[in-house]
Design a protein around this motif. Structure first.
Motif, PDB file in Angstrom:
ATOM      1  N   ARG A  71      -5.493  22.987  24.794  1.00 43.92           N
ATOM      2  CA  ARG A  71      -6.580  22.006  25.598  1.00 43.92           C
ATOM      3  C   ARG A  71      -7.683  23.028  26.276  1.00 43.92           C
ATOM      4  O   ARG A  71      -8.875  23.049  26.307  1.00 43.92           O
ATOM      5  N   ARG A  75     -11.546  24.244  25.385  1.00 48.02           N
ATOM      6  CA  ARG A  75     -12.669  24.149  26.540  1.00 48.02           C
ATOM      7  C   ARG A  75     -13.349  25.433  26.900  1.00 48.02           C
ATOM      8  O   ARG A  75     -14.642  25.409  27.076  1.00 48.02           O
ATOM      9  N   LEU A  80     -16.836  24.160  27.826  1.00 46.24           N
ATOM     10  CA  LEU A  80     -17.174  22.648  28.242  1.00 46.24           C
ATOM     11  C   LEU A  80     -16.382  22.981  29.745  1.00 46.24           C
ATOM     12  O   LEU A  80     -15.705  23.643  30.157  1.00 46.24           O
ATOM     13  N   PRO A  82     -14.247  21.671  32.746  1.00 43.30           N
ATOM     14  CA  PRO A  82     -12.909  21.601  32.623  1.00 43.30           C
ATOM     15  C   PRO A  82     -12.687  20.004  33.254  1.00 43.30           C
ATOM     16  O   PRO A  82     -11.615  19.427  32.771  1.00 43.30           O
TER      17      PRO A  82
END
Length: 210
Positions: A71, A75, A80, A82
């Motif tokens: 994951r 990210r 992206l 967090p």
């Protein structure tokens, strides 16, 4: 998919190129997250434009260490934010914000072009410039496994799933090659869904008569 947030997949054709080094890493991590039930998609209707949009959801629930590592990796690779768990999916080459995932999908022709790079082209056909040689992954690169394997031989083996003869060669898929069979079947379904029964109006040429 051709690219996601600027990370490019490989390209087929005469100007084929290898995928970016991070693409295979990203794809594998996304597959593991999907198998763990961490990823989700939903469609929302915009209140302003009244148009449908796709939202990717990355669960924020506590996860085993190995899943949490994937994951975090996804990210990081996609840039992206967090603390967010929902991201808008748009069509484009590069996302301008850290809450957006920009993807470039492939057309049916691009899919066929890429799959064509997995055909075992006879060497004499390459020498005679009937076609271009298959693309070779750069040495040391993390090569993605071929989506489909299509063999070429003068004689047709007995255990084949699908076959066609062209210029004295049989091109065939092994009936024991489950991955290639699945991709071939999926491609046929996609092409069937893309068919349109609507008749396209032919162009009309107007000639001035005075």
């Amino acid at each position: 998919m051709q690219s996601i947030n600027g990370i490019s997949n490989r390209k087929g054709g005469a100007r084929g190129r290898a995928a970016d080094s991070d693409f295979g890493v990203l794809l594998a991590a996304l597959e593991r997250l999907q198998a763990s039930g961490v990823l989700g998609l939903r469609v929302e209707l915009s209140k302003d434009t009244k148009q449908e949009g796709t939202i990717l959801v990355i669960s924020q629930t506590a996860l085993p260490a190995e899943v949490e590592a994937d994951r975090l990796l996804v990210r990081k690779l996609l840039g992206l934010r967090p603390e967010l768990k929902e991201f808008k999916v748009v069509y484009g080459a590069v996302a301008e914000k850290d809450d957006v995932i920009a993807v470039q999908t492939r057309s049916g022709f691009q899919i066929m072009n890429l799959l064509g790079t997995n055909v075992e082209v006879p060497s004499e056909h390459i020498a005679e410039q009937r076609t271009y040689p298959p693309f070779q992954e750069p040495e040391g690169a993390q090569a993605l496994p071929p989506l489909i394997r299509i063999h070429a031989e003068k004689s047709l083996p007995s255990d084949v799933f699908a076959a066609v003869k062209y210029r004295d060669y049989w091109y065939w898929i092994d009936d024991r090659d489950f991955r290639s069979k699945a991709i071939f079947t999926f491609l046929m379904i996609i092409m069937t869904l893309a068919e349109n029964d609507e008749k396209v109006q032919p162009p009309i040429v107007t000639i001035q008569g005075n």
